[in-house]
Scaffold this motif. Structure first.
Motif, PDB file in Angstrom:
ATOM      1  N   GLU A  60      76.949 -61.160 -78.926  1.00  0.00           N
ATOM      2  CA  GLU A  60      78.119 -60.545 -79.555  1.00  0.00           C
ATOM      3  C   GLU A  60      78.649 -61.428 -80.687  1.00  0.00           C
ATOM      4  O   GLU A  60      78.581 -62.665 -80.623  1.00  0.00           O
ATOM      5  CB  GLU A  60      79.226 -60.322 -78.522  1.00  0.00           C
ATOM      6  N   HIS A  61      79.185 -60.773 -81.687  1.00  0.00           N
ATOM      7  CA  HIS A  61      79.768 -61.521 -82.801  1.00  0.00           C
ATOM      8  C   HIS A  61      81.216 -61.893 -82.458  1.00  0.00           C
ATOM      9  O   HIS A  61      82.028 -61.022 -82.123  1.00  0.00           O
ATOM     10  CB  HIS A  61      79.737 -60.699 -84.085  1.00  0.00           C
ATOM     11  N   ILE A  62      81.499 -63.194 -82.526  1.00  0.00           N
ATOM     12  CA  ILE A  62      82.823 -63.717 -82.173  1.00  0.00           C
ATOM     13  C   ILE A  62      83.551 -64.145 -83.445  1.00  0.00           C
ATOM     14  O   ILE A  62      82.974 -64.815 -84.308  1.00  0.00           O
ATOM     15  CB  ILE A  62      82.704 -64.932 -81.226  1.00  0.00           C
ATOM     16  N   THR A  63      84.821 -63.754 -83.548  1.00  0.00           N
ATOM     17  CA  THR A  63      85.658 -64.210 -84.662  1.00  0.00           C
ATOM     18  C   THR A  63      86.815 -65.045 -84.117  1.00  0.00           C
ATOM     19  O   THR A  63      87.512 -64.607 -83.202  1.00  0.00           O
ATOM     20  CB  THR A  63      86.221 -63.029 -85.469  1.00  0.00           C
ATOM     21  N   ILE A  64      86.957 -66.229 -84.672  1.00  0.00           N
ATOM     22  CA  ILE A  64      88.097 -67.084 -84.328  1.00  0.00           C
ATOM     23  C   ILE A  64      89.223 -66.742 -85.297  1.00  0.00           C
ATOM     24  O   ILE A  64      89.046 -66.811 -86.515  1.00  0.00           O
ATOM     25  CB  ILE A  64      87.727 -68.571 -84.434  1.00  0.00           C
ATOM     26  N   TYR A  65      90.351 -66.368 -84.741  1.00  0.00           N
ATOM     27  CA  TYR A  65      91.501 -65.958 -85.560  1.00  0.00           C
ATOM     28  C   TYR A  65      92.530 -67.089 -85.516  1.00  0.00           C
ATOM     29  O   TYR A  65      93.138 -67.358 -84.471  1.00  0.00           O
ATOM     30  CB  TYR A  65      92.098 -64.662 -85.020  1.00  0.00           C
ATOM     31  N   GLY A  66      92.727 -67.781 -86.648  1.00  0.00           N
ATOM     32  CA  GLY A  66      93.552 -68.984 -86.681  1.00  0.00           C
ATOM     33  C   GLY A  66      94.903 -68.810 -87.332  1.00  0.00           C
ATOM     34  O   GLY A  66      95.472 -67.721 -87.355  1.00  0.00           O
ATOM     35  N   ASP A  67      95.389 -69.909 -87.874  1.00  0.00           N
ATOM     36  CA  ASP A  67      96.679 -69.914 -88.552  1.00  0.00           C
ATOM     37  C   ASP A  67      96.550 -70.777 -89.800  1.00  0.00           C
ATOM     38  O   ASP A  67      95.643 -71.614 -89.910  1.00  0.00           O
ATOM     39  CB  ASP A  67      97.772 -70.455 -87.619  1.00  0.00           C
ATOM     40  N   TYR A  68      97.491 -70.608 -90.734  1.00  0.00           N
ATOM     41  CA  TYR A  68      97.346 -71.234 -92.047  1.00  0.00           C
ATOM     42  C   TYR A  68      97.983 -72.610 -92.174  1.00  0.00           C
ATOM     43  O   TYR A  68      97.999 -73.186 -93.260  1.00  0.00           O
ATOM     44  CB  TYR A  68      97.899 -70.303 -93.139  1.00  0.00           C
ATOM     45  N   ASP A  69      98.523 -73.188 -91.085  1.00  0.00           N
ATOM     46  CA  ASP A  69      99.048 -74.550 -91.199  1.00  0.00           C
ATOM     47  C   ASP A  69      98.018 -75.545 -90.678  1.00  0.00           C
ATOM     48  O   ASP A  69      96.929 -75.170 -90.232  1.00  0.00           O
ATOM     49  CB  ASP A  69     100.383 -74.686 -90.456  1.00  0.00           C
ATOM     50  N   SER A  70      98.348 -76.830 -90.725  1.00  0.00           N
ATOM     51  CA  SER A  70      97.379 -77.862 -90.358  1.00  0.00           C
ATOM     52  C   SER A  70      96.912 -77.728 -88.920  1.00  0.00           C
ATOM     53  O   SER A  70      95.727 -77.927 -88.618  1.00  0.00           O
ATOM     54  CB  SER A  70      97.999 -79.250 -90.573  1.00  0.00           C
ATOM     55  N   ASP A  71      97.842 -77.412 -88.017  1.00  0.00           N
ATOM     56  CA  ASP A  71      97.463 -77.238 -86.619  1.00  0.00           C
ATOM     57  C   ASP A  71      96.508 -76.054 -86.473  1.00  0.00           C
ATOM     58  O   ASP A  71      95.510 -76.122 -85.747  1.00  0.00           O
ATOM     59  CB  ASP A  71      98.716 -77.032 -85.764  1.00  0.00           C
ATOM     60  N   GLY A  72      96.805 -74.971 -87.185  1.00  0.00           N
ATOM     61  CA  GLY A  72      95.942 -73.791 -87.126  1.00  0.00           C
ATOM     62  C   GLY A  72      94.578 -74.027 -87.741  1.00  0.00           C
ATOM     63  O   GLY A  72      93.553 -73.562 -87.216  1.00  0.00           O
ATOM     64  N   LEU A  73      94.530 -74.767 -88.868  1.00  0.00           N
ATOM     65  CA  LEU A  73      93.251 -75.030 -89.536  1.00  0.00           C
ATOM     66  C   LEU A  73      92.372 -75.937 -88.696  1.00  0.00           C
ATOM     67  O   LEU A  73      91.168 -75.705 -88.562  1.00  0.00           O
ATOM     68  CB  LEU A  73      93.495 -75.660 -90.913  1.00  0.00           C
ATOM     69  N   THR A  74      92.960 -76.993 -88.109  1.00  0.00           N
ATOM     70  CA  THR A  74      92.166 -77.889 -87.275  1.00  0.00           C
ATOM     71  C   THR A  74      91.742 -77.195 -85.985  1.00  0.00           C
ATOM     72  O   THR A  74      90.634 -77.421 -85.488  1.00  0.00           O
ATOM     73  CB  THR A  74      92.953 -79.175 -86.957  1.00  0.00           C
ATOM     74  N   SER A  75      92.614 -76.338 -85.440  1.00  0.00           N
ATOM     75  CA  SER A  75      92.248 -75.566 -84.241  1.00  0.00           C
ATOM     76  C   SER A  75      91.046 -74.674 -84.529  1.00  0.00           C
ATOM     77  O   SER A  75      90.098 -74.588 -83.732  1.00  0.00           O
ATOM     78  CB  SER A  75      93.422 -74.683 -83.802  1.00  0.00           C
ATOM     79  N   THR A  76      91.094 -74.005 -85.670  1.00  0.00           N
ATOM     80  CA  THR A  76      90.007 -73.092 -86.048  1.00  0.00           C
ATOM     81  C   THR A  76      88.708 -73.858 -86.253  1.00  0.00           C
ATOM     82  O   THR A  76      87.643 -73.449 -85.763  1.00  0.00           O
ATOM     83  CB  THR A  76      90.378 -72.328 -87.327  1.00  0.00           C
TER      84      THR A  76
END
Length: 771
Positions: A82-98
């Protein structure tokens, strides 16, 4: 006098025996042991654990609620292709999480990509339209990082379309959780995880640890950046994660991160300060002004050329962001300091065409200046406002706004920060309710915010040994700040620095050979007041290292300061200019005529004191004495009042001290001339007469005035004639003559004295009971 902004709390009721035991057993200084004790590490075991963060202090990731359900679903998706998409956030915590989750899934062979929402188009968190688009393009499993716990609508839509959503998040939990396949959250209401303060990247790291069946140490660099940037508590396991993460950054093999370190001129050892003030703002700039997808690309790329190109782009965006922030902050701060807002405990600042991406930073700057919870909004459409809020430590911003969340078009956040969108017609209601809720919580901006002080420090203790000892407490951050010390010293070398002269720099002086530099950011306006005050200064600040050409020196970064005594600023001048009256302060006039003349140039929010009409001096104000009193004793009207700062101009339209009084011979010559000439037209002939008598025109005017007052001459419609039989009188008895003598005496003391003499005189007059 300069008063402190905070209420200083020094240590008290400490167990000295316990502190000595910690110091002796761990072979650390008594000061360091004392700081550890203050911070709750009050025995040898807990103090040792804090000073020596180890991997075995990490909590078991398997304890997180739903983590096995989440990992099992991810593994099932990998097996099924299955194709998985990681949906993040645009701040530093979100970018590093992604980036972290993307790398972890890629390592186990997942068909995976990522999506970072656009701040302006998609907003924060799950977006229905974006979810629909991702699913239409083939996404079969969505894994959120650093968001999702409040994404009910988008998650419901994904469920309708047959796609599972796994939420990994750390933000404030709503009353009802979304219908996600799994929710991994350190504070899940049905979970029992022992530490609830992980950031988004911390939660992602835990999921990756279970997925990979080992702790992925090579990803700790991402964890450190995200946790520091998101201002989570740097205690417990976060301290371990960040401690090792900073070491990983120093030896990073990520081309993107190395390029970012190079362009920011950051060298090892890497500190939390370097990450918080140099790395995180650059990553955040992408989401604020550009496409945050580039942030993840920078962190995961192995292509050096791509890394350098992206790092340069990010740095340029950050510079642009700084310029925009400066411009908007200046306008917003003026609004924050308006007369209406001065009376409020909270601030809601509204502007037009402000860049939506920098409003949170502007709100933070206003909080720093005003110490008030602040929301900054801008019109993005005719009837729609968007913005961000920031708060002070004692006010939970989310709790203050959550009860009225149904009045927002969009709302989310936590205790320290929030984002929101609202219809214009809701502005007044939200503004008033925000003020009411914060005030009801017990917050009063007039009450000083407590500031915990580690202790008092002597100047001679500030050296390399002290700095190295305090560094054992690092990494510093939320709930583990750099220790703040109280230092008392004399002041020297006071000056304003910075492009806009906004910062304050001076030396703390114990003796001529012992000076320690001190810097107070955004306090440049205090320079004149500190210079004008002979009293010692008390500061609260941290010990900072400054390395120049390989040589270390130490300075104090000031958090707060206070100085007893009245600062008297010598601004004496014989010419008044409009800019002298531009500030919102108190202006004191001895003469009504001058006060009336100058009033149109005085700021509308300033306070005018016209002593000729009434003594309405306000206490504890920055005050300027504009003009010269007629008598030294008139200064007594300034007594029985307190002044935050006193500036003296002592303007007089015509100074007379340096002008000699006419001699008896000069008076005799004038009298003789008048006796021999009749019907003198003063206006037309006074200059010729002054030249003939060889006196100054002003002296001649003065002599005529004296003669007139003594009855020696008459003046009728500008025509001067002598009196045939004048009364007998001494020249010195004329009111003008007496006034001239008095004015000369006043000018001698108040205008022509040395600055030190003037300050001594004013201090004695204002404080007559002080020896």
């Amino acid at each position: 006098m300069i008063d402190s902004q905070y209420a200083w709390h020094l240590p008290e009721n400490q167990d000295e025996n316990r502190i000595n035991e910690i110091s002796t057993t761990l072979k650390i200084s008594n000061l360091l042991a004392q700081i550890l004790y203050q911070r709750g590490y009050q025995d040898v075991k807990t103090a040792h654990a804090f000073l020596n963060p180890q991997p075995d202090q990490l909590h078991d990731a398997n304890l997180l609620y739903d983590i096995h359900k989440a990992v099992d679903r991810i593994n099932a998706a990998i097996i099924a292709g299955e194709h998985i998409t990681i949906y993040g956030d645009y701040d530093s915590d979100g970018l590093t999480s992604t980036a972290l989750m993307y790398e972890a899934l890629a390592m186990v062979g997942a068909d995976v990509d990522y999506y970072i929402p656009n701040r302006f188009k998609d907003g924060y968190g799950p977006n229905v339209t974006v979810y629909e688009d991702l699913i239409a393009r083939g996404t079969q499993l969505i894994v959120t990082v650093d968001n999702g716990v409040a994404g009910h609508l988008a998650i419901n839509r994904a469920n309708e379309l047959g796609v599972d959503v796994i939420v990994t998040d750390h933000h404030a939990l709503p009353k009802e959780l979304p219908e996600a396949f799994a929710i991994v959250h350190p504070r899940h209401p049905e979970g029992h995880y022992p530490f609830g303060e992980l950031s988004g990247v911390g939660v992602a790291f835990k999921v990756a640890s279970v997925l990979l069946e080992e702790i992925p140490q090579e990803m700790l660099d991402l964890v450190a950046i995200g946790e520091i940037a998101d201002l989570v508590s740097l205690t417990d396991e976060n301290r371990v994660l960040v401690n090792y993460g900073l070491k990983m950054i120093a030896q990073t093999e990520r081309p993107g991160l190395q390029a970012l370190l190079d362009i920011a001129k950051i060298e090892a050892p890497i500190t939390s300060t370097a990450v918080g003030f140099a790395i995180a703002p650059r990553l955040n700039a992408l989401g604020r002004l550009g496409d945050a997808m580039d942030g993840v690309k920078l962190l995961v790329t192995q292509d050096i050329d791509v890394a350098e190109e992206l790092a340069t782009k990010i740095d340029q965006l950050n510079q642009k962001r700084q310029t925009i922030v400066q411009e908007v902050s200046e306008v917003a701060l003026k609004q924050a300091l308006s007369a209406e807002n001065q009376k409020r405990n909270t601030l809601v600042i509204v502007g037009d065409n402000w860049h939506e991406g920098i409003l949170g930073i502007v709100a933070s700057k206003i909080v720093e200046q005003t110490h008030k919870p602040t929301i900054v909004l801008t019109h993005v459409e005719q009837n729609l406002l968007k913005g961000s809020g920031r708060s002070v430590a004692s006010v939970d911003l989310y709790a203050a706004l959550a009860p009225i969340s149904d009045h927002f078009v969009g709302f989310g956040g936590h205790a320290a920060a929030a984002g929101m969108a609202l219809a214009s017609e809701e502005l007044v209601f939200i503004k008033d309710t925000f003020e009411a809720n914060v005030t009801a919580s017990g917050f009063d901006v007039q009450q000083k915010i407590p500031l915990e002080v580690a202790g008092k420090l002597e100047l001679n203790a500030i050296n390399a040994n002290l700095y190295d000892e305090l560094a054992k407490l690092a990494p510093f951050g939320m709930d583990n700040p750099k220790p703040e010390f109280e230092i008392t010293a004399q002041v020297g070398d006071v000056k304003q620095i910075g492009q806009a002269q906004q910062h304050l720099k001076f030396s703390l002086v114990a003796e001529p050979q012992q000076k320690v530099p001190a810097i107070a950011f955004n306090q440049g306006l205090l320079a004149a007041e500190i210079k004008a005050n002979a009293q010692a200064i008390k500061v609260i600040g941290t010990v900072d290292e400054n390395v120049w050409q390989g040589v270390s020196s130490y300075q104090i970064l000031i958090k707060d300061l206070k100085q007893a005594g009245l600062a008297i600023i010598d601004a004496r001048t014989n010419k008044l200019k409009k800019n002298l009256f531009a500030k919102n302060q108190q202006y004191v006039f001895f003469k009504h005529k001058l006060a009336k003349q100058v009033q149109p140039y005085i700021s509308k929010d300033a306070h005018i004191v016209d002593l000729e009409k009434a003594n309405n001096i306000l206490d504890d104000q920055i005050t300027t004495i504009v003009d010269l009193p007629a008598d030294i004793n008139d200064l007594n009207m300034l007594q029985n009042h307190t002044y935050r700062q006193l500036t003296v101009i002592f303007y007089t339209p015509q100074q007379v001290y340096l002008a000699k009084l006419p001699t008896k011979h000069d008076f005799a010559n004038l009298y003789k001339f008048i006796a021999q000439h009749h019907d003198l037209l003063i206006k037309d002939e006074i200059q010729q007469l002054a030249s003939y008598l060889q006196v100054d025109k002003s002296q001649l005017t003065f002599m005529i005035q004296v003669f007139f007052e003594l009855g020696f001459v008459t003046i009728d419609n500008g025509v001067l004639n002598g009196v045939v039989k004048p009364p007998k009188a001494e020249l010195g008895t004329a009111p003008s003559y007496q006034a001239r003598l008095k004015k000369q005496a006043v000018e001698k003391v108040l205008i022509y004295s040395k600055t030190t003499e003037l300050k001594d005189l004013l201090s004695k007059i204002l404080n007559p009971n002080v020896d």
